[in-house]
Design a protein around this motif. Structure first.
Motif, PDB file in Angstrom:
ATOM      1  N   ILE A   1       0.831  -1.203   0.000  1.00  0.00           N
ATOM      2  CA  ILE A   1       0.000   0.000   0.000  1.00  0.00           C
ATOM      3  C   ILE A   1       0.862   1.248   0.000  1.00  0.00           C
ATOM      4  O   ILE A   1       0.592   2.218  -0.733  1.00  0.00           O
ATOM      5  CB  ILE A   1      -0.948  -0.005   1.218  1.00  0.00           C
ATOM      6  N   ALA A   2       1.933   1.249   0.802  1.00  0.00           N
ATOM      7  CA  ALA A   2       2.836   2.402   0.847  1.00  0.00           C
ATOM      8  C   ALA A   2       3.437   2.678  -0.527  1.00  0.00           C
ATOM      9  O   ALA A   2       3.544   3.836  -0.960  1.00  0.00           O
ATOM     10  CB  ALA A   2       3.935   2.170   1.881  1.00  0.00           C
ATOM     11  N   ALA A   3       3.825   1.629  -1.236  1.00  0.00           N
ATOM     12  CA  ALA A   3       4.404   1.799  -2.569  1.00  0.00           C
ATOM     13  C   ALA A   3       3.373   2.339  -3.549  1.00  0.00           C
ATOM     14  O   ALA A   3       3.668   3.198  -4.382  1.00  0.00           O
ATOM     15  CB  ALA A   3       4.978   0.474  -3.066  1.00  0.00           C
ATOM     16  N   LEU A   4       2.138   1.844  -3.454  1.00  0.00           N
ATOM     17  CA  LEU A   4       1.075   2.329  -4.345  1.00  0.00           C
ATOM     18  C   LEU A   4       0.758   3.796  -4.074  1.00  0.00           C
ATOM     19  O   LEU A   4       0.551   4.586  -5.003  1.00  0.00           O
ATOM     20  CB  LEU A   4      -0.178   1.474  -4.173  1.00  0.00           C
TER      21      LEU A   4
ATOM     22  N   VAL B   1      -6.646  -0.904   8.575  1.00  0.00           N
ATOM     23  CA  VAL B   1      -5.929   0.342   8.324  1.00  0.00           C
ATOM     24  C   VAL B   1      -5.397   0.936   9.626  1.00  0.00           C
ATOM     25  O   VAL B   1      -6.041   0.867  10.673  1.00  0.00           O
ATOM     26  CB  VAL B   1      -6.808   1.384   7.604  1.00  0.00           C
ATOM     27  N   GLU B   2      -4.225   1.527   9.534  1.00  0.00           N
ATOM     28  CA  GLU B   2      -3.575   2.155  10.673  1.00  0.00           C
ATOM     29  C   GLU B   2      -3.813   3.664  10.628  1.00  0.00           C
ATOM     30  O   GLU B   2      -3.802   4.275   9.564  1.00  0.00           O
ATOM     31  CB  GLU B   2      -2.066   1.868  10.644  1.00  0.00           C
TER      32      GLU B   2
ATOM     33  N   VAL C   1      -7.595  10.721   5.149  1.00  0.00           N
ATOM     34  CA  VAL C   1      -6.253  11.311   5.287  1.00  0.00           C
ATOM     35  C   VAL C   1      -5.619  11.018   6.635  1.00  0.00           C
ATOM     36  O   VAL C   1      -4.387  11.042   6.751  1.00  0.00           O
ATOM     37  CB  VAL C   1      -6.236  12.830   4.999  1.00  0.00           C
ATOM     38  N   ILE C   2      -6.422  10.699   7.670  1.00  0.00           N
ATOM     39  CA  ILE C   2      -5.799  10.288   8.928  1.00  0.00           C
ATOM     40  C   ILE C   2      -5.495   8.792   8.912  1.00  0.00           C
ATOM     41  O   ILE C   2      -4.640   8.319   9.664  1.00  0.00           O
ATOM     42  CB  ILE C   2      -6.652  10.672  10.152  1.00  0.00           C
ATOM     43  N   ASN C   3      -6.192   8.036   8.063  1.00  0.00           N
ATOM     44  CA  ASN C   3      -5.892   6.619   7.792  1.00  0.00           C
ATOM     45  C   ASN C   3      -5.610   6.485   6.297  1.00  0.00           C
ATOM     46  O   ASN C   3      -6.431   5.951   5.540  1.00  0.00           O
ATOM     47  CB  ASN C   3      -7.072   5.721   8.160  1.00  0.00           C
ATOM     48  N   PRO C   4      -4.455   6.952   5.810  1.00  0.00           N
ATOM     49  CA  PRO C   4      -4.231   7.045   4.358  1.00  0.00           C
ATOM     50  C   PRO C   4      -4.295   5.723   3.611  1.00  0.00           C
ATOM     51  O   PRO C   4      -4.499   5.720   2.389  1.00  0.00           O
ATOM     52  CB  PRO C   4      -2.824   7.666   4.257  1.00  0.00           C
TER      53      PRO C   4
END
Length: 521
Positions: A160-163, A327-328, A301-304
């Motif tokens: 997810i971070a990479a996307l 989700v974090e 946006v608080i749980n991107p």
């Protein structure tokens, strides 16, 4: 053209997952491998070396590199232009934040994000190799989850971070997304500042997202997030709960669940394990990557990691909902709408389940926008209660006998992995009200009915101080004293709505119901 080859080939020709999503990714297929085009890889490698080597030390220079990569990919956004893109990134990084903040971002975050993007092909390879083993017999790989196709996608937080890094660098191709009812996913519109002094809420959304990137660059999370399209089938099926008609609701003898009313606080702060309702747009994410900061946009946006669902989840139909688990949360905030502000770091201390997903369950359901008087018509009531029901229902619990082969099977099998679902209530609020224009007194009752019928043990309701709901506790107590069931309360709501639609009453539902109950006692 040079392509970065993978050590182990992905069998593209055997993976329908890849075929459905590939044209929406910035990667290319060569033989059976995924890779970056050579020109993009070279840009990413250069930026990964840091500003001393790449000279990417300002928003203006960053935007120039992004523009070059977009040209290489032929993925310029249809509604924007390289000049606007360059201006937006330059305004934010060179004018909106301090030199120290900008220097830290270009010195630490940009190189790390580029390094992460260089790993994207191999991260995807690992993802698809493992996708068949997450849930026995159920597809979980990244793919387009089209309307009326129940299914689930499991993504690692690293993927997810990479996307999302692709979104920041505006690398996703935009062609054909609209034809498939997919939203734009690049950040260029988010950075489209109309002036230096305007759009404080937009810059605070950006600050939340940049904080997320700072956090994952410091320490990459190792958990997983699942994205499920839930479908309440319209056709009759003896093995599943189908899309109910008015008769179904009128004849229900299901008891009403317990209710907790909160006049302060927010859904995302609820302390237990409950479905947390996203007051969604039919296009999940709404205007997150644009100008708005309402309930859905703030949550995203608080749980991107929620934003990742916008990549592969087209708009919802009336009998669908989207459930996202794991989700974090990374940011605190204050305010709402134009007063929204990023308020610093947030440490998410939620426990994880057996699938390494945080025990945060977000359920996206979209209400009818601006329904006016039609919300009181039978079809309006039925649409809203069934929309909520499609999100709250746990199909596996209500399954009767072995399911036949159908698109609902994916969802049902998925549901069976949650073996304590009967303990999971719903945390919700003024869904479909506010800018959507729904009647809050009717909407809270529709949600209460749907939650009760779905077998959930409680409704935890956040009023956000709405004046129209100031007497809701007394009304709920009155209904409870009457020992009403779902069918009885639904029938009262239908009777009231008919009078309201035909202008035979101007009372709100609470006052009307109180008078009605008093008259019959």
């Amino acid at each position: 053209m040079f392509f970065r080859k993978l050590g182990k080939a992905i069998k593209m020709e055997k993976k329908e997952d890849h075929r459905s999503i590939l044209k929406y990714l910035p990667l290319v297929a060569q033989s059976s491998s995924l890779a970056w085009p050579g020109s993009i890889e070279q840009e990413l490698q250069t930026m990964s070396m840091g500003p001393d080597k790449s000279m990417v030390n300002s928003g203006e220079v960053l935007a120039s590199h992004i523009t070059n990569m977009r040209k290489s990919l032929s993925s310029n956004a249809g509604d924007g232009s390289p000049d606007l893109l360059l201006q937006g990134y330059a305004i934010f990084f060179d004018k909106k934040i301090s030199r120290e903040e900008s220097a830290k971002f270009f010195g630490e975050v940009v190189p790390t994000l580029c390094g992460l993007l260089l790993q994207l092909p191999s991260i995807l390879e690992t993802h698809y190799q493992n996708a068949d083993h997450v849930l026995d017999g159920v597809a979980t790989g990244l793919r387009l989850l089209a309307p009326q196709e129940a299914g689930i996608v499991f993504l690692s937080q690293e993927l997810i971070a990479a996307l999302l890094a692709c979104s920041f660098f505006c690398l996703f191709p935009e062609a054909d997304r609209r034809s498939k009812h997919l939203q734009s996913i690049n950040f260029d519109d988010l950075f489209s500042f109309p002036s230096l002094s305007y759009c404080t809420k937009r810059e605070n959304k950006i600050k939340c997202l940049l904080h997320y990137f700072e956090r994952i660059c410091q320490s990459m999370p190792t958990g997983f997030v699942s994205f499920e399209r839930k479908v309440l089938p319209r056709g009759r099926n003896p093995h599943f709960v189908s899309y109910p008609d008015a008769h179904y609701w009128a004849k229900s003898t299901t008891p009403l669940c317990s209710v907790e009313i909160h006049t302060a606080g927010a859904i995302e702060d609820q302390p237990g394990e409950a479905l947390e309702v996203d007051f969604a747009d039919e296009y999940i994410g709404g205007l997150t990557l644009s100008y708005d900061t309402l309930q859905e946009e703030i949550r995203f946006v608080i749980n991107p990691e929620l934003i990742a669902g916008m990549i592969f989840l087209p708009r919802m139909d009336a009998n669908e909902a989207i459930e996202i688990v794991g989700v974090e949360r990374f940011s605190r905030y204050t305010g709402y709408g134009p007063s929204f502000q990023y308020a610093g770091d947030y440490t998410d201390e939620k426990d994880s389940d057996a699938f390494k997903r945080r025990k945060t369950r977000v359920i996206a359901i979209d209400a009818l926008p601006n329904p006016g008087s039609t919300q009181y018509k039978p079809e309006g009531l039925l649409r809203e209660i069934n929309k909520a029901f499609s999100g709250y229902l746990h199909q596996c619990k209500h399954q009767a006998g072995p399911p036949p082969s159908s698109t609902v099977v994916e969802s049902s099998r998925r549901g069976c992995m949650d073996n304590h679902e009967e303990k999971i209530g719903v945390a919700t609020g003024n869904w479909g009200c506010g800018v959507f224009g729904g009647d809050p007194e009717v909407k809270i009752m529709l949600q209460w009915l749907a939650i009760s019928q779905s077998g959930r043990p409680f409704m935890s309701y956040y009023t956000f101080g709405l004046q129209a709901l100031q007497n809701v506790n007394q009304v709920i107590e009155r209904i409870s004293l009457q020992e009403m069931n779902v069918g009885e309360l639904w029938s009262k709501l239908v009777d009231y709505s008919a009078e309201r639609f035909n202008r035979r009453t101007r009372l709100g539902f609470f006052s009307w119901l109180t008078s009605s109950l008093s008259a019959t006692n």
